[in-house]
Design a protein around this motif. Structure first.
Motif, PDB file in Angstrom:
ATOM      1  N   ARG A   1       0.823  -1.216   0.000  1.00  6.66           N
ATOM      2  CA  ARG A   1       0.000   0.000   0.000  1.00  6.66           C
ATOM      3  C   ARG A   1       0.850   1.257   0.000  1.00  6.66           C
ATOM      4  O   ARG A   1       0.545   2.231  -0.689  1.00  6.66           O
ATOM      5  N   ARG A   2       1.947   1.239   0.781  1.00  5.97           N
ATOM      6  CA  ARG A   2       2.838   2.404   0.814  1.00  5.97           C
ATOM      7  C   ARG A   2       3.408   2.658  -0.580  1.00  5.97           C
ATOM      8  O   ARG A   2       3.510   3.804  -1.025  1.00  5.97           O
ATOM      9  N   LEU A   3       3.778   1.592  -1.280  1.00  2.00           N
ATOM     10  CA  LEU A   3       4.302   1.723  -2.639  1.00  2.00           C
ATOM     11  C   LEU A   3       3.265   2.369  -3.547  1.00  2.00           C
ATOM     12  O   LEU A   3       3.558   3.329  -4.267  1.00  2.00           O
ATOM     13  N   HIS A   4       2.046   1.857  -3.531  1.00  2.00           N
ATOM     14  CA  HIS A   4       0.982   2.423  -4.360  1.00  2.00           C
ATOM     15  C   HIS A   4       0.773   3.908  -4.029  1.00  2.00           C
ATOM     16  O   HIS A   4       0.719   4.748  -4.928  1.00  2.00           O
ATOM     17  N   ASP A   5       0.683   4.211  -2.740  1.00  2.00           N
ATOM     18  CA  ASP A   5       0.441   5.599  -2.329  1.00  2.00           C
ATOM     19  C   ASP A   5       1.595   6.511  -2.729  1.00  2.00           C
ATOM     20  O   ASP A   5       1.383   7.652  -3.159  1.00  2.00           O
ATOM     21  N   GLU A   6       2.827   6.001  -2.603  1.00  2.00           N
ATOM     22  CA  GLU A   6       3.994   6.812  -2.956  1.00  2.00           C
ATOM     23  C   GLU A   6       4.021   7.116  -4.453  1.00  2.00           C
ATOM     24  O   GLU A   6       4.298   8.251  -4.856  1.00  2.00           O
ATOM     25  N   ILE A   7       3.707   6.131  -5.266  1.00  2.00           N
ATOM     26  CA  ILE A   7       3.661   6.370  -6.717  1.00  2.00           C
ATOM     27  C   ILE A   7       2.559   7.364  -7.042  1.00  2.00           C
ATOM     28  O   ILE A   7       2.756   8.293  -7.835  1.00  2.00           O
ATOM     29  N   GLN A   8       1.411   7.205  -6.425  1.00  3.05           N
ATOM     30  CA  GLN A   8       0.291   8.097  -6.687  1.00  3.05           C
ATOM     31  C   GLN A   8       0.638   9.542  -6.293  1.00  3.05           C
ATOM     32  O   GLN A   8       0.339  10.481  -7.025  1.00  3.05           O
ATOM     33  N   GLU A   9       1.268   9.709  -5.123  1.00  7.33           N
ATOM     34  CA  GLU A   9       1.649  11.051  -4.678  1.00  7.33           C
ATOM     35  C   GLU A   9       2.712  11.653  -5.593  1.00  7.33           C
ATOM     36  O   GLU A   9       2.667  12.845  -5.923  1.00  7.33           O
ATOM     37  N   SER A  10       3.660  10.838  -6.020  1.00  2.00           N
ATOM     38  CA  SER A  10       4.751  11.322  -6.865  1.00  2.00           C
ATOM     39  C   SER A  10       4.254  11.773  -8.236  1.00  2.00           C
ATOM     40  O   SER A  10       4.683  12.804  -8.750  1.00  2.00           O
ATOM     41  N   THR A  11       3.365  10.981  -8.822  1.00  5.00           N
ATOM     42  CA  THR A  11       2.886  11.297 -10.166  1.00  5.00           C
ATOM     43  C   THR A  11       1.686  12.240 -10.165  1.00  5.00           C
ATOM     44  O   THR A  11       1.337  12.791 -11.204  1.00  5.00           O
ATOM     45  N   ARG A  12       1.043  12.356  -9.013  1.00  3.85           N
ATOM     46  CA  ARG A  12      -0.172  13.173  -8.871  1.00  3.85           C
ATOM     47  C   ARG A  12      -1.280  12.723  -9.824  1.00  3.85           C
ATOM     48  O   ARG A  12      -2.043  13.527 -10.353  1.00  3.85           O
ATOM     49  N   LEU A  13      -1.320  11.403 -10.036  1.00  2.00           N
ATOM     50  CA  LEU A  13      -2.340  10.808 -10.884  1.00  2.00           C
ATOM     51  C   LEU A  13      -3.126   9.786 -10.086  1.00  2.00           C
ATOM     52  O   LEU A  13      -2.611   9.197  -9.136  1.00  2.00           O
ATOM     53  N   ASP A  14      -4.364   9.564 -10.501  1.00  2.32           N
ATOM     54  CA  ASP A  14      -5.156   8.491  -9.904  1.00  2.32           C
ATOM     55  C   ASP A  14      -4.748   7.193 -10.579  1.00  2.32           C
ATOM     56  O   ASP A  14      -4.963   7.009 -11.773  1.00  2.32           O
ATOM     57  N   HIS A  15      -4.138   6.306  -9.820  1.00  2.40           N
ATOM     58  CA  HIS A  15      -3.614   5.061 -10.376  1.00  2.40           C
ATOM     59  C   HIS A  15      -4.473   3.846 -10.039  1.00  2.40           C
ATOM     60  O   HIS A  15      -3.967   2.723 -10.028  1.00  2.40           O
TER      61      HIS A  15
ATOM     62  N   TRP B   1       7.684 -11.602  -5.974  1.00  2.00           N
ATOM     63  CA  TRP B   1       7.725 -10.205  -5.531  1.00  2.00           C
ATOM     64  C   TRP B   1       8.774  -9.408  -6.291  1.00  2.00           C
ATOM     65  O   TRP B   1       8.579  -8.214  -6.551  1.00  2.00           O
ATOM     66  N   PHE B   2       9.890 -10.043  -6.673  1.00  2.00           N
ATOM     67  CA  PHE B   2      10.889  -9.333  -7.473  1.00  2.00           C
ATOM     68  C   PHE B   2      10.313  -9.004  -8.853  1.00  2.00           C
ATOM     69  O   PHE B   2      10.532  -7.908  -9.375  1.00  2.00           O
ATOM     70  N   TRP B   3       9.575  -9.945  -9.451  1.00  2.00           N
ATOM     71  CA  TRP B   3       8.894  -9.658 -10.717  1.00  2.00           C
ATOM     72  C   TRP B   3       7.904  -8.511 -10.524  1.00  2.00           C
ATOM     73  O   TRP B   3       7.838  -7.586 -11.347  1.00  2.00           O
ATOM     74  N   TYR B   4       7.135  -8.583  -9.465  1.00  2.00           N
ATOM     75  CA  TYR B   4       6.127  -7.575  -9.145  1.00  2.00           C
ATOM     76  C   TYR B   4       6.755  -6.180  -9.083  1.00  2.00           C
ATOM     77  O   TYR B   4       6.251  -5.231  -9.684  1.00  2.00           O
ATOM     78  N   LEU B   5       7.887  -6.056  -8.372  1.00  2.00           N
ATOM     79  CA  LEU B   5       8.513  -4.754  -8.134  1.00  2.00           C
ATOM     80  C   LEU B   5       9.388  -4.274  -9.286  1.00  2.00           C
ATOM     81  O   LEU B   5       9.486  -3.068  -9.519  1.00  2.00           O
ATOM     82  N   SER B   6      10.021  -5.203  -9.994  1.00  2.00           N
ATOM     83  CA  SER B   6      10.952  -4.774 -11.034  1.00  2.00           C
ATOM     84  C   SER B   6      10.338  -4.752 -12.427  1.00  2.00           C
ATOM     85  O   SER B   6      10.857  -4.084 -13.312  1.00  2.00           O
ATOM     86  N   ASP B   7       9.223  -5.463 -12.620  1.00  2.00           N
ATOM     87  CA  ASP B   7       8.596  -5.479 -13.939  1.00  2.00           C
ATOM     88  C   ASP B   7       7.135  -5.033 -13.890  1.00  2.00           C
ATOM     89  O   ASP B   7       6.744  -4.100 -14.578  1.00  2.00           O
TER      90      ASP B   7
END
Length: 194
Positions: free
Chosen positions: A29-43, A179-185
């Protein structure tokens, strides 16, 4: 090409995948929220495609035990993690029947649990499409969450790993690789709009 900012956000999360192959809900969840905050887009759409990709990646585990598919929410023919199309339903009743169908499979015994988890990954994608948003405390750990609220990626990791990390069963390397696939790809692909 993946969004360089999304790739950079994902990089430190790789270190949070445990030796046993755990990548907890709070980190996801932190990852999702961080990407959303960084891009300022609804993901939310990106999250759904990522979830579908996770379910499709686990789908061969289901097929190895149950070649007939699911009543709803299974991948369409030819679906691959890069193009993860599921045969979703918009009917909550059908989704409820799928939940019961999967629950009843647990009577077959522990050897079937990974395959059932793969089925639940598909079910969880459809649940999220119907419900339309996160319903779980972002700081909760996987074991603090009712299994009916688990995200599709957790179900997929359990399926691919042959068991949950807290059960001390299965293949920790397979879970780590998921999880490595999830995070890196997968996360960079779907959060970059691909």
């Amino acid at each position: 090409m993946f969004d360089a900012g999304v790739v950079e956000i994902c990089r430190p999360y790789l270190d949070l995948v445990s030796e046993e192959g755990e990548f907890d809900h709070a980190f996801r969840r932190r990852l999702h929220d961080e990407i959303q905050e960084s891009t300022r887009l609804d993901h939310w759409g990106s999250y759904l495609r990522l979830s579908a990709a996770s379910a499709v990646k686990a789908w061969p585990i289901w097929e190895s035990r149950f070649p007939t598919g699911l009543p709803v929410a299974s991948p369409i023919g030819g679906a691959i993690p890069e193009r993860p199309e599921l045969d979703l339903t918009s009917e909550p009743q059908e989704l409820g029947r799928l939940n019961t169908f999967l629950d009843n499979k647990f009577q077959l015994g522990a050897d079937y649990f990974p395959a059932i988890s793969a089925g639940f990954a598909c079910w969880a994608v459809n649940r999220d499409v119907i419900e339309g948003g996160f319903s779980v405390d972002p700081d909760a750990g996987d074991l603090d969450i009712d299994p009916e609220a688990w995200d599709p990626s957790l179900y997929a990791a359990i399926a691919i790993g042959g068991g949950a990390v807290w059960e001390e069963s299965g293949d920790s390397e397979a879970r780590r690789n998921f999880w490595f696939w999830y995070l890196s790809d997968a996360v960079p692909r779907f959060y970059s709009g691909q």
